[in-house]
Design an enzyme around this catalytic site. Structure first.
Site, PDB file in Angstrom:
ATOM      1  N   CYS A 271      -7.397 -16.999 -31.069  1.00 50.86           N
ATOM      2  CA  CYS A 271      -6.944 -16.718 -32.428  1.00 50.86           C
ATOM      3  C   CYS A 271      -6.057 -17.836 -32.972  1.00 50.86           C
ATOM      4  CB  CYS A 271      -6.152 -15.426 -32.451  1.00 50.86           C
ATOM      5  SG  CYS A 271      -6.941 -14.164 -31.505  1.00 50.86           S
TER       6      CYS A 271
HETATM    7  N1  SAJ Z   1       2.872 -19.163 -27.811  1.00 53.42           N
HETATM    8  C1  SAJ Z   1       3.862 -20.124 -27.693  1.00 53.42           C
HETATM    9  N2  SAJ Z   1       5.096 -19.848 -28.191  1.00 53.42           N
HETATM   10  C2  SAJ Z   1       5.379 -18.656 -28.808  1.00 53.42           C
HETATM   11  C3  SAJ Z   1       4.346 -17.689 -28.919  1.00 53.42           C
HETATM   12  C4  SAJ Z   1       3.106 -17.964 -28.410  1.00 53.42           C
HETATM   13  O1  SAJ Z   1       3.648 -21.198 -27.148  1.00 53.42           O
HETATM   14  O2  SAJ Z   1       6.525 -18.451 -29.229  1.00 53.42           O
HETATM   15  C5  SAJ Z   1       1.528 -19.451 -27.297  1.00 53.42           C
HETATM   16  C6  SAJ Z   1       1.079 -18.470 -26.233  1.00 53.42           C
HETATM   17  O3  SAJ Z   1       1.485 -18.915 -24.954  1.00 53.42           O
HETATM   18  C7  SAJ Z   1      -0.434 -18.505 -26.395  1.00 53.42           C
HETATM   19  C8  SAJ Z   1      -0.638 -18.760 -27.883  1.00 53.42           C
HETATM   20  O4  SAJ Z   1       0.602 -19.294 -28.369  1.00 53.42           O
HETATM   21  O5  SAJ Z   1      -0.986 -19.569 -25.663  1.00 53.42           O
HETATM   22  C9  SAJ Z   1      -1.005 -17.502 -28.667  1.00 53.42           C
HETATM   23  O6  SAJ Z   1      -0.020 -16.568 -28.380  1.00 53.42           O
HETATM   24  P1  SAJ Z   1      -0.013 -15.085 -29.059  1.00 53.42           P
HETATM   25  O7  SAJ Z   1       1.169 -14.372 -28.544  1.00 53.42           O
HETATM   26  O8  SAJ Z   1      -0.183 -15.164 -30.515  1.00 53.42           O
HETATM   27  O9  SAJ Z   1      -1.259 -14.410 -28.345  1.00 53.42           O
HETATM   28  P2  SAJ Z   1      -2.745 -13.978 -28.764  1.00 53.42           P
HETATM   29  O10 SAJ Z   1      -3.437 -15.093 -29.424  1.00 53.42           O
HETATM   30  O11 SAJ Z   1      -3.353 -13.377 -27.562  1.00 53.42           O
HETATM   31  O12 SAJ Z   1      -2.593 -12.728 -29.739  1.00 53.42           O
HETATM   32  C10 SAJ Z   1      -2.425 -12.962 -31.016  1.00 53.42           C
HETATM   33  C11 SAJ Z   1      -1.583 -11.795 -31.486  1.00 53.42           C
HETATM   34  N3  SAJ Z   1      -0.253 -11.974 -30.891  1.00 53.42           N
HETATM   35  C12 SAJ Z   1       0.884 -11.515 -31.356  1.00 53.42           C
HETATM   36  O13 SAJ Z   1       0.985 -11.035 -32.460  1.00 53.42           O
HETATM   37  C13 SAJ Z   1       2.068 -11.576 -30.452  1.00 53.42           C
HETATM   38  C14 SAJ Z   1      -1.658 -11.849 -32.903  1.00 53.42           C
HETATM   39  O14 SAJ Z   1      -1.236 -13.110 -33.334  1.00 53.42           O
HETATM   40  C15 SAJ Z   1      -3.062 -11.506 -33.310  1.00 53.42           C
HETATM   41  O15 SAJ Z   1      -3.106 -10.096 -33.519  1.00 53.42           O
HETATM   42  C16 SAJ Z   1      -4.082 -11.836 -32.254  1.00 53.42           C
HETATM   43  O16 SAJ Z   1      -3.700 -13.016 -31.651  1.00 53.42           O
HETATM   44  C17 SAJ Z   1      -5.437 -11.978 -32.920  1.00 53.42           C
HETATM   45  O17 SAJ Z   1      -6.376 -11.478 -32.340  1.00 53.42           O
HETATM   46  O18 SAJ Z   1      -5.519 -12.573 -33.991  1.00 53.42           O
END
Ligand code: SAJ
Length: 431
Positions: A271
């Site tokens: 995502c």
């Molecule tokens: N990440 C960082 N720093 C942060 C947060 C995340 O480096 O502060 C990295 C994570 O390690 C990961 C990536 O970013 O590699 C994405 O992280 P994420 O927490 O957004 O995880 P996803 O992609 O599995 O889930 C996200 C959902 N997450 C949250 O809301 C916490 C949301 O953005 C969406 O509902 C979902 O993708 C989607 O399906 O769109």
């Protein structure tokens, strides 16, 4: 004969979910749990066979619950699209990746549409959930349906309702995450609201498919840009000799107007690295450059190389080089406590270190093995942490014993500040 809305409200409508991945399978189970008859369609024989046996391949769907839904007939998985002849409502949850060129790959949505069309019955509610650029529901779904003779708002009701699945999230799941719904007409919105409000308490109706498509992209672009910002703040802090983790903790004490994000080795998943690029691509076709999105992508994509440089510097301080050093990567999954490798920055770090001649291993209880070029790389089962020149924490899995790891490790590069509670920090370098 009851209307579609009456059948939806009475849970007599048959619901179909096309695409049984990390979005579609939880959604299908959610509808089935709430009393609907659910048809689940997926192209993968392997997936459907697994589901028929009540075996879940999605971390957020427990097999015992799945088996009960399949055995009771509430949920019927199949690869046969003709089953959709019995569907009153169809939700499409197929992947929207990027093509090799970096442009949106809408082939999964188009294929799903073309597989559904021959079986689509008049009077069906047709909802797209896959994250995509504004205007694509109209362009890729509505127009072709109309061309096929379906009158919008009469023969077919179309809406966009973005999925909001956060894999591995212990608190939020399909049933308790508010759902945005935007229909192509007022009645389309009403029907989609009726369907989703029967399983999710808080529905957020918006005025159009485009508004719903854009809301989702704002959500994920917001994350990508803020992660890019904090990654650049981490780089700045290294130049300034300041601990970025201390700074974030201090800034987080502000009870309003601030939301912490954390630096890392880059962003993975299906995502955050991808969805914003659907938006910037769409705007490029309208001759507008979405600068924040492209800048954040540049910074986030450069983090794996930044981490490899950090590893090189840390080894150098111990009079060693990457070449020939025995290194152990802790965590290959793209984020903690899940088993998903998609777009994981750990794979890029692994690749760079292999290219630099490291004697390289990984340890991740969630990831048994992965393909690297033409070889299968298997994780170390029970590593002797002291036998490596450097450990690199790339994914902060909760199951790692950071005290035990730091006690025996010669050197640790911690890209997630996962070992933050470890007292003796002489051998730890953080991002
Ligand atoms: N990440 C960082 N720093 C942060 C947060 C995340 O480096 O502060 C990295 C994570 O390690 C990961 C990536 O970013 O590699 C994405 O992280 P994420 O927490 O957004 O995880 P996803 O992609 O599995 O889930 C996200 C959902 N997450 C949250 O809301 C916490 C949301 O953005 C969406 O509902 C979902 O993708 C989607 O399906 O769109």
């Amino acid at each position: 004969m009851k209307s579609l809305k009456e059948r939806i409200v009475a849970r007599e409508a048959t619901v179909a979910v096309v695409g049984l991945g990390y979005v579609g399978l939880p959604l299908a189970c959610a509808f089935a749990t709430k009393g609907y008859k659910v048809i689940g369609v997926d192209l993968s024989e392997k997936k459907v066979e697994s589901l028929k046996k009540g075996e879940s391949y999605i971390i957020d769907v427990k097999s015992e619950m799945l088996k009960a839904l399949v055995d009771s007939g509430a949920f019927a998985p199949t690869t046969d699209f003709s089953a959709l002849r019995n569907a009153d409502c169809i939700s499409i949850c197929v992947p929207t990746p990027l093509a090799k060129t970096g442009e949106p790959d809408v082939s999964y949505m188009i294929n799903a549409r073309d597989y559904i069309l021959p079986h689509l019955q008049k009077g069906t509610l047709f909802v797209l959930e896959s994250t995509t650029y504004p205007g694509s529901t109209k362009e890729l779904m509505i127009k072709p349906l109309q061309k096929a003779g379906f009158e919008l708002g009469k023969d077919v009701f179309v809406a966009f309702s973005p999925e909001r699945v956060d894999p591995g999230n212990p608190k939020y799941n399909t049933l308790n995450t508010p759902k945005v719904v935007g229909g192509a007409t007022k009645e389309c919105t009403e029907l989609a609201v009726a369907l989703y409000s029967s399983i999710i308490p808080l529905i957020v109706p918006v005025s159009s498919c485009e508004a719903a498509e854009m809301a989702k992209l704002l959500e994920n672009t917001f994350r990508s840009i803020n992660i890019g910002l904090v990654n650049e703040i981490a780089i700045m802090c290294r130049y300034l000799g300041i601990d970025v983790w201390e700074v974030i903790k201090a800034a987080s004490s502000k009870p309003f107007g601030f939301m912490p994000f954390y630096p890392g080795p880059g962003i993975g998943g299906h995502c955050i690295p991808i969805d914003p690029l659907y938006l910037s691509w769409k705007l490029r076709t309208l001759h507008y450059k979405a600068r924040f999105i492209e800048l954040a992508d540049d910074i986030n994509s450069a983090m794996p190389d930044y981490v490899v440089n950090l590893i090189g510097e840390a080894l150098n301080d111990h009079r060693k080089s990457i070449k020939g050093s025995k290194l152990l990567l802790l965590g290959m999954a793209y984020k903690k406590d899940i088993d998903d490798l998609r777009e994981s920055p750990s794979l890029l770090v692994y690749d760079r270190l292999r290219q630099k001649g490291a004697d390289l291993y990984y340890y991740d209880p969630f990831i048994k093995s992965f393909r690297y070029n033409d070889e299968t790389v298997t994780g170390v089962k029970d590593p002797d942490f002291g036998s490596y020149d450097c450990l690199v924490i790339l994914t902060d899995h909760s199951c790692f014993d950071y005290d035990k790891i730091s006690k025996s490790a010669k050197l640790i590069v911690d890209t997630r500040n996962a070992a933050k509670n470890v007292k003796e920090r002489g051998n730890i370098v953080t991002l």
